[in-house]
Design an enzyme around this catalytic site. Structure first.
Site, PDB file in Angstrom:
ATOM      1  N   TYR A   1       0.887  -1.189   0.231  1.00 59.25           N
ATOM      2  CA  TYR A   1       0.026  -0.134   0.042  1.00 59.25           C
ATOM      3  C   TYR A   1       0.641   1.332   0.048  1.00 59.25           C
ATOM      4  O   TYR A   1       0.268   2.480  -0.246  1.00 59.25           O
ATOM      5  CB  TYR A   1      -1.136   0.051   0.998  1.00 59.25           C
ATOM      6  CG  TYR A   1      -1.768  -1.222   1.047  1.00 59.25           C
ATOM      7  CD1 TYR A   1      -3.135  -1.273   0.000  1.00 59.25           C
ATOM      8  CD2 TYR A   1      -1.866  -2.165   2.045  1.00 59.25           C
ATOM      9  CE1 TYR A   1      -3.839  -2.281   0.090  1.00 59.25           C
ATOM     10  CE2 TYR A   1      -2.810  -3.239   2.039  1.00 59.25           C
ATOM     11  CZ  TYR A   1      -3.650  -3.413   1.005  1.00 59.25           C
ATOM     12  OH  TYR A   1      -4.545  -4.353   1.068  1.00 59.25           O
TER      13      TYR A   1
ATOM     14  N   ALA B   1     -11.792  -3.754   1.953  1.00 59.22           N
ATOM     15  CA  ALA B   1     -12.082  -5.327   1.943  1.00 59.22           C
ATOM     16  C   ALA B   1     -13.647  -5.442   1.667  1.00 59.22           C
ATOM     17  O   ALA B   1     -13.950  -6.519   1.066  1.00 59.22           O
ATOM     18  CB  ALA B   1     -11.695  -6.162   3.348  1.00 59.22           C
TER      19      ALA B   1
ATOM     20  N   HIS C   1      -8.679   1.434  -5.930  1.00 61.88           N
ATOM     21  CA  HIS C   1      -7.825   0.594  -5.105  1.00 61.88           C
ATOM     22  C   HIS C   1      -6.533   0.967  -5.316  1.00 61.88           C
ATOM     23  O   HIS C   1      -5.852   1.226  -6.658  1.00 61.88           O
ATOM     24  CB  HIS C   1      -8.060  -1.055  -5.410  1.00 61.88           C
ATOM     25  CG  HIS C   1      -9.412  -1.319  -5.845  1.00 61.88           C
ATOM     26  ND1 HIS C   1     -10.075  -1.687  -4.475  1.00 61.88           N
ATOM     27  CD2 HIS C   1     -10.360  -1.639  -6.703  1.00 61.88           C
ATOM     28  CE1 HIS C   1     -11.457  -2.057  -4.912  1.00 61.88           C
ATOM     29  NE2 HIS C   1     -11.566  -1.977  -6.034  1.00 61.88           N
TER      30      HIS C   1
END
Ligand code: DHK
Length: 156
Positions: A30, A84, A107
């Site tokens: 990330y 999620a 995302h």
């Protein structure tokens, strides 16, 4: 017109569970930027594009759903990283399906290069477009697309 003028179209930027841990969590996936860094990027990008941003994060599905309902009335567009819940939430899909305005699914990572369970998104079926794997830049790209879809004149 000032960047915060109420006349500018408002975009809700909604972030799902665990994104509050950006910068501390799995940096190899990330990145090192925090959610606060991404919020600043969104505000800077929005003011350049002639938009306003309401930036929010929750770990709770029902809170995200309440914000999507609010967006139906209050927002010209929605940028959402459902995290999620992307892969599990029919309820978020249903809430977004009730929104007529552009919806950009973002995302940070490329979910298609990851585990098989991440490769299905309930949100993509109701999104105008999906940006996956561009890191934090995905949020800026999503805002640029929303500006185009809502007809904000391009910056000079
Ligand atoms: C963030 C998460 O927390 C994951 O659950 C998703 C998404 C991917 C992201 O890349 O931003 O699978």
């Amino acid at each position: 017109m000032t960047p915060d003028s109420p006349a500018l179209p408002l975009v809700f930027v909604l972030n799902g569970p665990n994104l509050n841990l950006l910068g501390k969590r799995q940096q190899e996936i990330y990145g090192s930027e925090t959610l606060a860094d991404i919020e600043s990027l969104c505000h800077e990008t929005a003011s350049r594009l002639g938009l306003r941003v309401d930036f929010r994060q929750s770990n709770a599905e029902h809170v995200l759903i309440d914000w999507i309902h609010a967006a139906r009335e209050d927002a010209a567009g929605i940028v959402i990283n459902p995290a999620a819940y992307t892969h599990t939430s029919v309820a978020i899909q249903d809430a977004l399906a009730a929104c007529p305005q552009p919806i950009l699914e973002v995302h940070i990572s490329n979910i298609h290069k990851r585990e098989p369970f991440r490769q299905h998104s309930f949100v993509s079926a109701v999104a105008s477009a999906v940006i996956s794997g561009c890191g934090s830049q995905g949020y800026a790209l999503a805002l640029a697309r929303i500006a185009q879809l809502v007809g904000v004149p391009p910056p000079r």
